[in-house]
Structures are given as C-alpha cells and as structure tokens.
Enzyme design. Structure first.
Site, PDB file in Angstrom:
ATOM      1  N   GLU A 104       0.839  -1.203   0.000  1.00  0.00           N
ATOM      2  CA  GLU A 104       0.000   0.000   0.000  1.00  0.00           C
ATOM      3  C   GLU A 104       0.870   1.247   0.000  1.00  0.00           C
ATOM      4  O   GLU A 104       1.919   1.266   0.645  1.00  0.00           O
ATOM      5  CB  GLU A 104      -0.896  -0.048   1.256  1.00  0.00           C
ATOM      6  CG  GLU A 104      -1.853   1.097   1.403  1.00  0.00           C
ATOM      7  CD  GLU A 104      -2.812   0.930   2.598  1.00  0.00           C
ATOM      8  OE1 GLU A 104      -3.173  -0.212   2.969  1.00  0.00           O
ATOM      9  OE2 GLU A 104      -3.189   1.964   3.178  1.00  0.00           O
ATOM     10  N   ASP A 106       0.252   5.399   0.584  1.00  0.00           N
ATOM     11  CA  ASP A 106      -0.823   6.263   1.070  1.00  0.00           C
ATOM     12  C   ASP A 106      -0.553   7.748   1.086  1.00  0.00           C
ATOM     13  O   ASP A 106       0.487   8.188   1.577  1.00  0.00           O
ATOM     14  CB  ASP A 106      -1.095   5.954   2.559  1.00  0.00           C
ATOM     15  CG  ASP A 106      -1.655   4.579   2.787  1.00  0.00           C
ATOM     16  OD1 ASP A 106      -2.364   4.080   1.924  1.00  0.00           O
ATOM     17  OD2 ASP A 106      -1.357   4.022   3.867  1.00  0.00           O
ATOM     18  N   GLU A 108      -2.951  10.397   3.113  1.00  0.00           N
ATOM     19  CA  GLU A 108      -4.156  10.508   3.939  1.00  0.00           C
ATOM     20  C   GLU A 108      -4.138  11.862   4.636  1.00  0.00           C
ATOM     21  O   GLU A 108      -3.133  12.230   5.242  1.00  0.00           O
ATOM     22  CB  GLU A 108      -4.200   9.383   4.983  1.00  0.00           C
ATOM     23  CG  GLU A 108      -4.258   8.011   4.329  1.00  0.00           C
ATOM     24  CD  GLU A 108      -4.394   6.881   5.334  1.00  0.00           C
ATOM     25  OE1 GLU A 108      -5.494   6.327   5.446  1.00  0.00           O
ATOM     26  OE2 GLU A 108      -3.402   6.579   6.004  1.00  0.00           O
ATOM     27  N   TRP A 198      -8.342   7.537  15.539  1.00  0.00           N
ATOM     28  CA  TRP A 198      -7.000   7.521  14.964  1.00  0.00           C
ATOM     29  C   TRP A 198      -6.531   8.942  14.654  1.00  0.00           C
ATOM     30  O   TRP A 198      -5.400   9.322  14.947  1.00  0.00           O
ATOM     31  CB  TRP A 198      -7.003   6.685  13.678  1.00  0.00           C
ATOM     32  CG  TRP A 198      -5.706   6.760  12.959  1.00  0.00           C
ATOM     33  CD1 TRP A 198      -4.475   6.461  13.477  1.00  0.00           C
ATOM     34  CD2 TRP A 198      -5.488   7.191  11.617  1.00  0.00           C
ATOM     35  NE1 TRP A 198      -3.511   6.659  12.534  1.00  0.00           N
ATOM     36  CE2 TRP A 198      -4.092   7.103  11.394  1.00  0.00           C
ATOM     37  CE3 TRP A 198      -6.331   7.618  10.579  1.00  0.00           C
ATOM     38  CZ2 TRP A 198      -3.533   7.441  10.149  1.00  0.00           C
ATOM     39  CZ3 TRP A 198      -5.764   7.950   9.356  1.00  0.00           C
ATOM     40  CH2 TRP A 198      -4.383   7.866   9.158  1.00  0.00           C
TER      41      TRP A 198
END
Ligand code: NAG
Length: 282
Positions: A104, A106, A108, A198
């Site tokens: 993966e 990312d 974000e 989170w």
C-alpha cells in the site's frame, strides 16, 4: 513576419491542438473509477468526468476505486479538502493490493479544528506491514483550492509529490533486505471516512456532526500504469514515470519541504525504535 488573421488563426489552432494533446491521457471519473462505497454519497459532478465529490455523514463515508489494477504506475489527482471544522475526518488517495500481506502507498489527510492545520500523512506498506509514516503540515491551506497530489511507483522508488514538489522518496532497498512493493498489483482508491480515534490523537477532538455532510472534491484524475490483466502486466510505451528519479533541483525541493513542513518522521522516532531506526532510514 506580419501576423495576418490567417496566421493568427493557425496559431490558435496549434495552441488548441497542443492544449488538447496535454489532456489526451487525463482520465475520466466516468470510465476510470467505480464509486464502490457510500450509497450515493460519492458523485461525479460533470459530463466529462473531470470532477467528483465524496461526502461523509454520521451513517457513512464514501469512496471510489480504479477499475484497473496496476503493477507500477503514476497516480495523480487534484484535491480540495473538507473546509472548516474537519476534525475526525480522513480524506485519502492511495494505492493498495488485496489480501493479508498487502502492499500500500498512502496519502491521507487528517482533518482538524477550524484554523488548525490538516496533517498530510504518508505511509508505505510492504507485505502487510506499514510503520513508515511521515507527516506534513503543508505550505498552503489544502481546503481553499485544488492542489495536485501524485504517487509515482516504479521498480526503483516511490515518489510522493505535492504540486510537483517531491515531499518523500521511498527507495527500493531490497539489496539491504528491506521489502519493496514489486509483485502485487495495486488498485487506486480514494475515500472520505470518519476516524475520530485515529486521526485526532486518540479522540481528543470530536467530529462535529452538526457540520455534516463533510465534502471533499477530486478533479482531473490521471492514473496510468502497467495494467494488470490475466496474471500479467503490460506497460505503456515511453512512460517517463517508469524510470523517474529525482534530479538535483527536485532533491533540493524535497529537502526544503522536509526541513520546513515535516512534522513526524518514523526515521527519527527513537522512542518508538529504541534499538535503532529501521534500516531503510540510514
Ligand atoms: C491539529 O492542529 C494542531 C495544532 O494546532 C496540531 O498539533 C495537530 O497535530 C493537528 N491535528 C491533526 C490531526 O492534524
């Protein structure tokens, strides 16, 4: 040379042709992605498929995924993030392979209270293990205008850029035993979801649902790569991204971005890695 109307017209045609050819490879949300999550909360906003919005309310977020899978490629999009109080929301643009030992890559964006910086969180997972976070507070407010975010993934490196400025490079360090994503095809994904626990330092700030729905925009989708089909990948001819690396000027820009705007780097987190930071850092 004296410009007659005719000459000017020719120039106009040439200009239009040049402008056109730049966009030949730019994608369309209508054909390149599926809005696979959110029950109508994700929408393509125009006929040409250049603009898409994702939204989030108390019952669901939304997301889209590329119709094709790629083994190496370049994924680029412009994004305008949730304005105002976006605490607890996460807006993403990433590549991911399926399975339990997935790879993966990312981007974000962690929302924040009004007037507080959004955190751009980057990570790379290899065979299901991440732990390679680098975070930034950008040099602009990403909620005001569209900005371009790009992931380049080739056999030698992964490069993350923001408006063409490299902010992170993850080099293939297999020679020193560090796994690199290289044999699991990935799909491109994007989503807007709620991650209060989170994304706000353990739920420190609560998502303000009175501001819902939260909306983020994606524009000018441009994802190309070695397309994976029937167990093999085929790369387009003459793809600069396949051998792309940073030149001196880009190295300098990356140093600038990292020294001024990086707010977390796993490579310098001695508390987390008391026995020494991961090998790929050194
Ligand atoms: C929100 O802003 C504060 C600074 O005001 C910052 O310390 C914090 O990391 C930000 N939170 C997120 C999730 O970006």
């Amino acid at each position: 040379m004296k410009f007659s109307c005719g000459t000017r017209f020719t120039f106009l045609i040439l200009f239009l042709f040049a402008a056109q050819s730049v966009h030949v490879f730019a994608g369309s949300f209508h054909k390149d992605v599926q809005i696979h999550w959110g029950n109508g909360r994700g929408k393509v906003r125009d006929r040409d498929g250049k603009l898409l919005s994702l939204s989030l309310d108390k019952s669901s977020g939304s997301g889209f995924q590329s119709t094709q899978e790629f083994l190496y490629g370049k994924a680029e999009v412009q994004m305008k993030l949730v304005p105002g109080n976006s605490a607890g929301t996460v807006t993403t643009f990433y590549l991911k392979s399926p399975g339990t030992t997935w790879d993966e890559i990312d981007f974000e964006f962690l929302g924040n209270l009004s007037g507080h910086p959004i955190t751009l969180h980057t990570n790379v997972y290899t065979r299901g293990s991440g732990d390679k976070e680098q975070q930034f507070h950008l040099w602009f407010d990403p909620t005001v205008n569209f900005h371009t975010y790009c992931i380049t993934w080739n056999p030698q490196r992964i490069i993350f850029t923001v408006d063409g400025i490299p902010i992170r490079e993850f080099k293939n360090s297999e020679s020193i035993g560090v796994p690199f994503p290289k044999n699991q095809p990935m799909r491109q994904y994007a989503s807007l979801w709620e991650a209060e626990h989170w994304a706000t330092r353990g739920g420190l700030e609560k998502t303000d649902w009175s501001k819902a729905p939260f909306t983020a925009f994606y524009r000018n989708y441009n994802v190309e790569g070695c397309v994976w089909a029937n167990g093999k990948s085929s790369c387009p001819a003459n793809s600069p991204w396949f051998t792309q690396k940073l030149n001196l000027d880009e190295e300098k820009k990356m140093k600038w971005a990292q020294s001024k705007y990086m707010v977390y780097n796993y490579c310098t987190d001695k508390r987390r890695f008391p026995r020494g930071v991961p090998a790929v850092c050194t």
